[in-house]
Design an enzyme around this catalytic site. Structure first.
Site, PDB file in Angstrom:
ATOM      1  N   CYS A  93      39.670  22.395  54.835  1.00  7.93           N
ATOM      2  CA  CYS A  93      39.549  22.557  56.288  1.00  7.93           C
ATOM      3  C   CYS A  93      38.598  23.673  56.716  1.00  7.93           C
ATOM      4  O   CYS A  93      37.605  23.414  57.395  1.00  7.93           O
ATOM      5  CB  CYS A  93      40.931  22.804  56.901  1.00  7.93           C
ATOM      6  SG  CYS A  93      42.069  21.415  56.710  1.00  7.93           S
TER       7      CYS A  93
ATOM      8  N   LYS B 137      44.180  27.714  46.741  1.00  3.14           N
ATOM      9  CA  LYS B 137      45.408  28.410  47.090  1.00  3.14           C
ATOM     10  C   LYS B 137      46.515  27.847  46.207  1.00  3.14           C
ATOM     11  O   LYS B 137      46.345  26.791  45.581  1.00  3.14           O
ATOM     12  CB  LYS B 137      45.764  28.233  48.577  1.00  3.14           C
ATOM     13  CG  LYS B 137      46.048  26.793  48.972  1.00  3.14           C
ATOM     14  CD  LYS B 137      46.400  26.657  50.448  1.00  3.14           C
ATOM     15  CE  LYS B 137      47.777  27.187  50.752  1.00  3.14           C
ATOM     16  NZ  LYS B 137      48.191  26.894  52.140  1.00  3.14           N
TER      17      LYS B 137
ATOM     18  N   ASP C 272      44.871   1.855  53.053  1.00  6.53           N
ATOM     19  CA  ASP C 272      43.721   2.456  52.381  1.00  6.53           C
ATOM     20  C   ASP C 272      42.915   1.357  51.712  1.00  6.53           C
ATOM     21  O   ASP C 272      43.481   0.355  51.257  1.00  6.53           O
ATOM     22  CB  ASP C 272      44.177   3.487  51.342  1.00  6.53           C
ATOM     23  CG  ASP C 272      43.098   4.504  51.027  1.00  6.53           C
ATOM     24  OD1 ASP C 272      42.085   4.128  50.411  1.00  6.53           O
ATOM     25  OD2 ASP C 272      43.260   5.687  51.409  1.00  6.53           O
TER      26      ASP C 272
ATOM     27  N   ARG D 262      49.446  22.988  56.527  1.00  9.69           N
ATOM     28  CA  ARG D 262      48.962  23.854  55.457  1.00  9.69           C
ATOM     29  C   ARG D 262      49.292  23.210  54.124  1.00  9.69           C
ATOM     30  O   ARG D 262      50.437  22.836  53.885  1.00  9.69           O
ATOM     31  CB  ARG D 262      49.621  25.233  55.539  1.00  9.69           C
ATOM     32  CG  ARG D 262      49.286  26.026  56.787  1.00  9.69           C
ATOM     33  CD  ARG D 262      50.201  27.237  56.877  1.00  9.69           C
ATOM     34  NE  ARG D 262      51.601  26.818  57.005  1.00  9.69           N
ATOM     35  CZ  ARG D 262      52.640  27.647  56.848  1.00  9.69           C
ATOM     36  NH1 ARG D 262      52.430  28.913  56.529  1.00  9.69           N
ATOM     37  NH2 ARG D 262      53.872  27.199  56.996  1.00  9.69           N
TER      38      ARG D 262
END
Length: 444
Positions: A263, A324, A30, A154
């Site tokens: 997403c 979520k 990174d 997920r």
């Protein structure tokens, strides 16, 4: 086998850690020195259950490391995974591929020996061909193949999704690339995970088609929930009745205030733009995008109507800020639409989220952030449940009633039973369910 993963965001970090758990030597790269330094100290940049433990064990085993030196990471790697961000491009909704293409250019300069360059990021159809063109133009002598290996992780259950996936999709035209990636995923092959080999374009489209279909299921059940309120039906029973049909399935049939996250919003929009450009518009997906955007605004209006105008002087307690549970991700969360709408109407907002408040404070600075759920509801005129964290599913209702000025709960995730809440003395509003034979609460 040795691989490099470019990007230590959600996809790159989880994928790198999980590959290292397979016994592969993984170097995660990174440009953000602060992030790499934190990872080297064992501090995770995201919240994902089990990730810190997984990273720590593989770092100690010598299979996982972190660096800002892309050339050193790529040099000698058998495969290089590009897992950088592809956010929606400002203005037109297309996926912003600038980070992917910049990574491809840097990889090209660092290649040494045969390497498979894999796009792990979610990218529109045609991106893999462009990555190959960029590398070939920069390094005509390079020995490489390009592959697409979309992720289906997920948030909140990403490690299990990687280790026990429904399928692995690999798109490439090169047989050497197929063999190398088949060997990389051998631990999953041994547990009989379906591994699907396609060309580049098919793999890229599979990812978008999957996310778009799931977003469509969510939007469908949200509209069915609204219809249930009008006709006296119960959306939970409707979802169960249709979800038990094997052709439909039970997952993603949970009503709520609209989908969000990293997403679905950007991927539905990117697929719409791609389809429009090639003259094959996706009218269903266009409608899904429009309906989902409008739903978040309607949920704010619903709260205002049930609480009663004027909102000036009223305090609203919000439980849950992330899109979520089991994540700290605030991207496109319904809270980012609903809370500002309540504030514009004159309300004061007190909020609590188990993991999302650090990011929320940057995006919603005019909210009072509380130490726990009960602190948030102290003295509030209404309690709104926006995210279904487990710790909100068993609140002490007697304590809740004592803390609220008015015993009003608006449950946008339907985690409580309407009749039980009414029997406990609450004014309880939920989505698409009957309450003591009645529909939704009416505005005051």
């Amino acid at each position: 086998m040795r691989i490099a993963v470019i990007g230590t965001g959600y996809v790159g970090l989880v994928s790198g850690a999980c590959f290292s758990e397979f016994g592969v030597n993984v170097v995660c790269v990174d440009k953000d020195q602060a992030k790499i330094g934190a990872l080297q100290r064992g501090k995770m940049p995201i919240y994902e259950p089990g990730l810190e433990t997984l990273v720590d064990s593989n770092v100690r085993a010598g299979r996982l490391s972190f660096t800002t030196d892309l050339k050193a990471a790529v040099d000698g790697a058998d495969a290089v995974f590009i897992a950088v961000g592809t956010p929606s491009r400002r203005g037109d909704g297309h996926a912003d591929l600038s980070y992917v293409f910049a990574a491809a250019e840097e990889v090209a300069a660092a290649l040494d020996g045969y390497t498979v360059v894999v796009t792990k990021s979610t990218v529109p159809v045609g991106t893999g061909r462009e990555v190959a063109r960029i590398i070939r133009n920069a390094r005509p002598d390079a020995d490489f193949d390009v592959a697409s290996n979309p992720e289906f992780l997920r948030e909140g259950s990403a490690i299990n999704d990687f280790m026990r996936p429904d399928r692995v999709v690999i798109g490439t035209d090169g047989e050497r690339a197929r063999q190398l990636l088949r060997a990389l995923y051998r631990p999953l092959y041994l547990i009989e995970t379906p591994i699907i080999f396609t060309n580049l374009e098919t793999a890229e489209l599979i990812k978008y088609a999957a996310n778009t279909f799931l977003a469509t299921k969510i939007t469908f059940i949200n509209e069915i929930a609204d219809l249930c309120e009008r006709v006296g039906a119960d959306v939970h029973d409707v979802a169960k009745g249709i979800g038990l049909d094997g052709r439909i399935g039970r997952k993603f049939l949970h009503q709520g205030p609209g989908y969000g996250g990293s997403c679905f919003p950007k991927d539905t929009l990117a697929l719409v733009r791609t389809a429009q450009e090639v003259g094959s518009p996706l009218r269903i997906v266009e409608t899904v995008v429009a309906v989902n955007d409008a739903r978040k605004e309607r949920m704010a209006e619903r709260i205002i109507n049930v609480c009663g105008r004027p909102m000036s002087g009223k305090t609203i307690a919000i439980l849950g800020l992330t899109f979520k549970p089991n994540t700290d991700d605030m991207r496109e969360s319904p809270s980012l639409t609903i809370i500002p709408a309540l504030q514009r109407a004159g309300a004061t907002v007190r909020a609590f989220d188990p993991e999302g408040m650090r990011e929320a404070k940057l995006l919603l600075p005019d909210v009072t952030y509380c130490r726990d759920a009960y602190d948030a509801m102290s003295g509030a005129d209404a309690l709104v449940i926006l995210t279904e964290w487990n710790e909100f599913r068993a609140l002490d209702l007697d304590r809740v009633k004592r803390l609220l000025r008015r015993p009003l709960i608006l449950d946008l995730r339907n985690i409580y039973n309407p009749d039980e809440m009414a029997a406990a003395g609450f004014e309880y509003d939920c989505i698409g369910r009957r309450r003591n034979g009645m529909g939704a609460l009416q505005p005051r």
